[in-house]
Design an enzyme around this catalytic site. Structure first.
Site, PDB file in Angstrom:
ATOM      1  N   ASP A 138       0.851  -1.183   0.000  1.00  0.00           N
ATOM      2  CA  ASP A 138       0.000   0.000   0.000  1.00  0.00           C
ATOM      3  C   ASP A 138       0.893   1.242   0.000  1.00  0.00           C
ATOM      4  OD1 ASP A 138      -3.087   0.841   0.974  1.00  0.00           O
ATOM      5  OD2 ASP A 138      -1.514   2.257   1.546  1.00  0.00           O
TER       6      ASP A 138
ATOM      7  N   ASN B 227      -2.371  13.142  -3.533  1.00  0.00           N
ATOM      8  CA  ASN B 227      -3.533  13.640  -4.287  1.00  0.00           C
ATOM      9  C   ASN B 227      -3.931  15.033  -3.836  1.00  0.00           C
ATOM     10  OD1 ASN B 227      -4.013  11.471  -6.059  1.00  0.00           O
ATOM     11  ND2 ASN B 227      -5.105  10.322  -4.497  1.00  0.00           N
TER      12      ASN B 227
ATOM     13  N   HIS C 216      -4.750  14.747  -8.566  1.00  0.00           N
ATOM     14  CA  HIS C 216      -4.963  13.327  -8.873  1.00  0.00           C
ATOM     15  C   HIS C 216      -4.089  12.848 -10.029  1.00  0.00           C
ATOM     16  CE1 HIS C 216      -8.280  12.492  -6.132  1.00  0.00           C
ATOM     17  NE2 HIS C 216      -8.708  13.717  -6.383  1.00  0.00           N
TER      18      HIS C 216
ATOM     19  N   GLU D  76      -4.865   2.423  -3.829  1.00  0.00           N
ATOM     20  CA  GLU D  76      -3.400   2.395  -3.818  1.00  0.00           C
ATOM     21  C   GLU D  76      -2.849   1.056  -3.371  1.00  0.00           C
ATOM     22  OE1 GLU D  76      -4.593   4.577   0.069  1.00  0.00           O
ATOM     23  OE2 GLU D  76      -5.401   4.233  -1.935  1.00  0.00           O
TER      24      GLU D  76
END
Length: 326
Positions: free
Chosen positions: A204, A212, A217, A247
């Protein structure tokens, strides 16, 4: 029934055509019996019973398998039976049967099943009443055979393309969660243990929300795409990598021991830490890993690796945990 067609058109077609074939053959058996043709009635009733049995077998089956081939064979037999006992009045049934078989079988198998129908007007004596009728029937049969094959091949290619699109993540090009679930299930069911991919690593991106929020983004998408490229480069030939969602990514690999799994997990962490960059600099990942420990459901195996990932996140990130050590 509508839901079945939307989920699997071929399986839905099988489940509709099988009982219809049984019904039509049964009605034809009754008609032959009414005319005193007991042999034809018995044969038609036998085919109807076979179609009904296959329809019952498909009723709750998840995969229809070779059942469509059986129904196609029944339809061909019924059509030839009609031509033998009813003569030219049964000829119109040749053409829908030729087309229906393409919905029941793979294209090349359907051609094999359809050949007897194309040859029937030539081989069955007395079926054709004139040369003109014979030329018309044979020409239309051949045209139906060729056009049906072309249509079936095109539909098959489109289906393969759609399945590929549905199984790949649009951003990274990696197999998606759907494919991960299928692969995990297949690995658990694999009877030959030496061929299993028995190590599971979930990773992750750390502080992905901040990327972001601070840089937009587009920067987050670029980081995900770059991570996918790194994972493709780092995994071995037999290993597989997936984008689970957001993610989170998953690596499925074959390991001989927990030590090997730990080495592979740390190698990925170091490789990503050294190569992954964003507008704010270095991007790291947290990882959780688990070997398959005899679980019969992939969710249980996945949950152990996910719990290890959660601990790695809580331990300051840019770290890993092995579920089997907890």
């Amino acid at each position: 029934m509508i839901v079945q067609f939307r989920r699997d058109f071929r399986a839905g077609t099988h489940r509709v055509l099988a009982p219809l074939s049984a019904l039509f053959l049964l009605l034809y058996a009754i008609a032959l019996a009414w005319d005193g043709q007991r042999l034809g009635a018995g044969l038609s009733a036998g085919l109807a019973a076979l179609a009904a049995f296959r329809a019952w077998r498909m009723r709750r089956a998840v995969h229809v398998g070779q059942q469509g081939l059986w129904i196609a064979a029944v339809n061909v037999g019924g059509c030839l039976l009609g031509c033998s006992f009813s003569g030219a009045t049964a000829l119109p049934w040749l053409f829908p049967t030729l087309m229906v078989n393409y919905f029941l079988c793979e294209p090349r198998r359907a051609v094999v099943m359809n050949v007897p129908l194309v040859l029937a007007p030539i081989l069955l004596p007395g079926l054709l009443t004139s040369i003109g009728q014979g030329v018309s029937v044979i020409a239309v049969s051949l045209l139906t055979l060729v056009l049906g094959l072309a249509f079936s091949l095109r539909i098959q290619d489109d289906r393969v393309q759609l399945e590929e699109m549905a199984s790949l993540d649009a951003l990274t090009g990696l197999p998606n969660r759907r494919m991960l679930e299928r692969t995990l299930t297949r690995q658990i069911e694999e009877r030959r243990e030496h061929e299993r991919l028995n190590g599971l690593i979930i990773l992750d991106l750390d502080h992905f929300k901040d990327i972001n929020d601070l840089y937009g983004h587009a920067a987050g998408d670029a980081a995900l795409a770059d991570l996918a490229t790194i994972l493709r480069f780092e995994v071995r030939g037999d290993d597989e990598v997936f984008r689970f969602g957001g993610e989170e990514f998953v690596v499925l690999l074959r390991v001989e021991s927990l030590a090997e799994l730990e080495l592979a997990t740390e190698r990925l962490r170091r490789a990503i830490r050294g190569a992954l960059r964003g507008p704010g600099g270095k991007i790291t990942v947290s990882l959780g890993a688990a070997r398959h420990a005899g679980e019969t459901h992939w969710q249980d195996w996945f949950s152990r690796a996910d719990a290890a990932l959660y601990l790695a996140k809580n331990n300051g990130r840019d770290s890993y945990r092995i579920a089997d050590h907890l």
